[in-house]
Design a protein around this motif. Sequence first.
Motif, PDB file in Angstrom:
ATOM      1  N   ALA A   3      20.298 -16.310  12.598  1.00 42.30           N
ATOM      2  CA  ALA A   3      21.568 -17.075  12.480  1.00 42.30           C
ATOM      3  C   ALA A   3      21.481 -18.455  12.981  1.00 42.30           C
ATOM      4  N   HIS A   4      21.233 -19.362  12.276  1.00 44.73           N
ATOM      5  CA  HIS A   4      20.904 -20.706  12.579  1.00 44.73           C
ATOM      6  C   HIS A   4      22.123 -21.597  12.255  1.00 44.73           C
ATOM      7  N   GLY A   5      22.759 -22.112  13.512  1.00 40.43           N
ATOM      8  CA  GLY A   5      23.881 -22.796  13.313  1.00 40.43           C
ATOM      9  C   GLY A   5      24.785 -22.148  12.416  1.00 40.43           C
ATOM     10  N   PRO A   6      25.420 -22.964  11.689  1.00 36.53           N
ATOM     11  CA  PRO A   6      26.556 -22.527  10.592  1.00 36.53           C
ATOM     12  C   PRO A   6      26.095 -21.513   9.484  1.00 36.53           C
ATOM     13  N   ASP A   7      24.704 -21.538   9.274  1.00 40.43           N
ATOM     14  CA  ASP A   7      23.873 -20.548   8.325  1.00 40.43           C
ATOM     15  C   ASP A   7      23.632 -19.202   9.007  1.00 40.43           C
ATOM     16  N   THR A   8      23.628 -18.413   8.187  1.00 37.46           N
ATOM     17  CA  THR A   8      22.979 -17.000   8.257  1.00 37.46           C
ATOM     18  C   THR A   8      22.131 -16.563   7.278  1.00 37.46           C
ATOM     19  N   PHE A   9      21.026 -15.995   7.577  1.00 34.62           N
ATOM     20  CA  PHE A   9      19.978 -15.706   6.594  1.00 34.62           C
ATOM     21  C   PHE A   9      19.422 -14.411   6.535  1.00 34.62           C
ATOM     22  N   THR A  10      19.298 -13.752   5.427  1.00 31.90           N
ATOM     23  CA  THR A  10      18.620 -12.336   5.492  1.00 31.90           C
ATOM     24  C   THR A  10      17.143 -12.500   5.029  1.00 31.90           C
ATOM     25  N   ASP A  11      16.236 -12.415   5.574  1.00 31.10           N
ATOM     26  CA  ASP A  11      14.855 -12.565   5.123  1.00 31.10           C
ATOM     27  C   ASP A  11      14.257 -11.026   4.751  1.00 31.10           C
ATOM     28  N   VAL A  12      13.819 -10.945   3.689  1.00 29.11           N
ATOM     29  CA  VAL A  12      13.148  -9.761   3.357  1.00 29.11           C
ATOM     30  C   VAL A  12      11.607  -9.813   2.965  1.00 29.11           C
ATOM     31  N   PHE A  13      10.750  -9.201   3.644  1.00 25.92           N
ATOM     32  CA  PHE A  13       9.263  -9.212   3.726  1.00 25.92           C
ATOM     33  C   PHE A  13       8.446  -8.296   2.859  1.00 25.92           C
ATOM     34  N   LEU A  14       7.417  -8.560   2.429  1.00 23.92           N
ATOM     35  CA  LEU A  14       6.302  -7.621   1.821  1.00 23.92           C
ATOM     36  C   LEU A  14       5.058  -7.881   2.658  1.00 23.92           C
ATOM     37  N   LEU A  15       4.703  -6.983   3.259  1.00 23.24           N
ATOM     38  CA  LEU A  15       3.331  -7.128   4.316  1.00 23.24           C
ATOM     39  C   LEU A  15       2.389  -6.170   3.616  1.00 23.24           C
ATOM     40  N   GLY A  20      -8.357  -6.327   5.937  1.00 23.25           N
ATOM     41  CA  GLY A  20      -9.344  -6.352   6.903  1.00 23.25           C
ATOM     42  C   GLY A  20      -9.327  -7.020   7.987  1.00 23.25           C
ATOM     43  N   GLU A  21      -8.251  -7.936   8.112  1.00 25.06           N
ATOM     44  CA  GLU A  21      -7.851  -8.563   9.394  1.00 25.06           C
ATOM     45  C   GLU A  21      -6.507  -8.147   9.763  1.00 25.06           C
ATOM     46  N   GLY A  22      -6.013  -7.093   9.474  1.00 22.37           N
ATOM     47  CA  GLY A  22      -4.926  -6.586   9.907  1.00 22.37           C
ATOM     48  C   GLY A  22      -3.439  -6.825   9.120  1.00 22.37           C
ATOM     49  N   TRP A  23      -2.548  -6.688   9.534  1.00 21.93           N
ATOM     50  CA  TRP A  23      -1.286  -6.872   8.760  1.00 21.93           C
ATOM     51  C   TRP A  23      -1.089  -8.116   8.563  1.00 21.93           C
ATOM     52  N   ARG A  24      -0.514  -8.833   7.312  1.00 20.36           N
ATOM     53  CA  ARG A  24       0.028 -10.165   7.102  1.00 20.36           C
ATOM     54  C   ARG A  24       1.047 -10.129   6.104  1.00 20.36           C
ATOM     55  N   ILE A  25       1.800 -10.973   6.290  1.00 22.87           N
ATOM     56  CA  ILE A  25       3.000 -11.237   5.093  1.00 22.87           C
ATOM     57  C   ILE A  25       2.426 -11.661   3.836  1.00 22.87           C
ATOM     58  N   ALA A  26       2.792 -11.029   2.945  1.00 25.64           N
ATOM     59  CA  ALA A  26       2.303 -11.668   1.501  1.00 25.64           C
ATOM     60  C   ALA A  26       3.227 -12.240   0.832  1.00 25.64           C
ATOM     61  N   ASN A  27       4.621 -11.980   1.073  1.00 25.67           N
ATOM     62  CA  ASN A  27       5.549 -12.591   0.213  1.00 25.67           C
ATOM     63  C   ASN A  27       6.822 -12.544   1.279  1.00 25.67           C
ATOM     64  N   LYS A  28       7.704 -13.688   1.173  1.00 21.80           N
ATOM     65  CA  LYS A  28       8.932 -13.576   1.757  1.00 21.80           C
ATOM     66  C   LYS A  28      10.144 -13.922   0.791  1.00 21.80           C
ATOM     67  N   ALA A  29      11.215 -13.217   0.452  1.00 20.27           N
ATOM     68  CA  ALA A  29      12.434 -13.701  -0.009  1.00 20.27           C
ATOM     69  C   ALA A  29      13.449 -13.789   0.806  1.00 20.27           C
ATOM     70  N   TYR A  30      14.526 -14.668   0.581  1.00 22.26           N
ATOM     71  CA  TYR A  30      15.643 -14.952   1.518  1.00 22.26           C
ATOM     72  C   TYR A  30      16.854 -15.147   0.796  1.00 22.26           C
ATOM     73  N   HIS A  31      17.927 -14.695   1.672  1.00 19.97           N
ATOM     74  CA  HIS A  31      19.074 -14.929   0.941  1.00 19.97           C
ATOM     75  C   HIS A  31      20.049 -15.888   1.922  1.00 19.97           C
ATOM     76  N   ARG A  32      20.810 -16.937   1.693  1.00 15.61           N
ATOM     77  CA  ARG A  32      21.438 -17.685   2.630  1.00 15.61           C
ATOM     78  C   ARG A  32      22.992 -17.030   2.384  1.00 15.61           C
ATOM     79  N   HIS A  33      23.539 -16.592   3.348  1.00 13.44           N
ATOM     80  CA  HIS A  33      25.094 -16.336   3.371  1.00 13.44           C
ATOM     81  C   HIS A  33      25.792 -17.455   3.347  1.00 13.44           C
TER      82      HIS A  33
END
Length: 365
Positions: free
Chosen positions: A335-347, A351-364
């Motif tokens: 919730a960023h001011g007047p905007d609300t976002f849904t973020d979807v992550f693929l992790l 060898g260095e642990g978990w990292r985010i490979a991609n992110k897709a988002y939807h702005r409501h």
Amino acid sequence: MGDPKDAVARADVVILALFDGPACREVLGRVRDVLRPDAVVVNTCTVAPAEADELARLLGPSYVHAPVLGSVPAVAAGTLGILAASGHDGAADFAADAREARDVGGIGGARDAVDRVRPVLEALGTVRRVDGVASAAALKLVANSGLAGAVLGLCDALRHADALGLPRTQVLDLLELGQLGGLVARKRPFLEKGASAASGGGEFTVGALAKDMDLLAGASDVPVRDAAGLAGDDVDPGADIALAAAAPAPDDAVLAPLRAYLRGHATGDPAHFRDAFLPGAHIEGVRESVFVSWTLDEYCALFPGRPAPDEPSRSRRIDSVGVHGTVATATMTLAHGPDTFTDVFLLVRGGEGWRIANKAYHRHI
């Protein structure tokens, strides 16, 4: 320290940054006789609404009440939130006063005081015009009430965690995922040293917050609610914790990049995003009806290295995490001011642990 009269005698704009109303009255009493007829006094102090009205009556349309949201780092970065009202905002006789000021060549003619000092204020942050100096003062007290509640809540949580012998890092990781996440992320380097949130890391003091809460209680005739009041009949103290306890907790390792992502938004520091994402990651979504696919470098370039001006009012939460061997999915609401976002992550776990490979988002919208 020099005589304050010397500082204001030739000034077009005089800015007060003092502790309370009595200090403002004392200083203005000492310098009022040397103020230039066309000078504007800008008061950034947190005072009671009645005190703001009193100062406005003293100085008339040459007074601007401009309490600020933010502290020393925000001043340095020019990201303060500024609530600005002139001495006659909302008054029925403002037009007559403006005409009179124009006729005698004072107060900038037809331009009101806020307009005159806007370039000065905008060098410090974002200006939000408010109708009336009392309203500006009251809004600042309400904002500080929210800050005080968050600080007290964080203090209580850390005090209980310390008493239970829980590792501070683990506790902060958990709190960063909840409603206190923004405050925890901003103060984490300070809190990791074992200090109390109430001491503020040099950004605010308990004494100042206590003063402001006394002013708020006096102005609203509503007692400031203490921690004991949160367990009243209208609150079920076990509801949220019971729900949280029933939900299986994901492994800390898969949460690490998501926490780094949260810190990136809270601080505006793109280094946290580089900790969160794989170097080849993409951030994708629909922006102004056009599909965009940013590289990590392009995404990091969107962040200026400092928090957003409205960061204290923003919130973020991790909604779900699902682990499937060496890959995982997660969703988050921002919730960023007047905007609300849904973020979807693929992790991905490498060898260095978990990292985010991609992110897709939807702005409501």
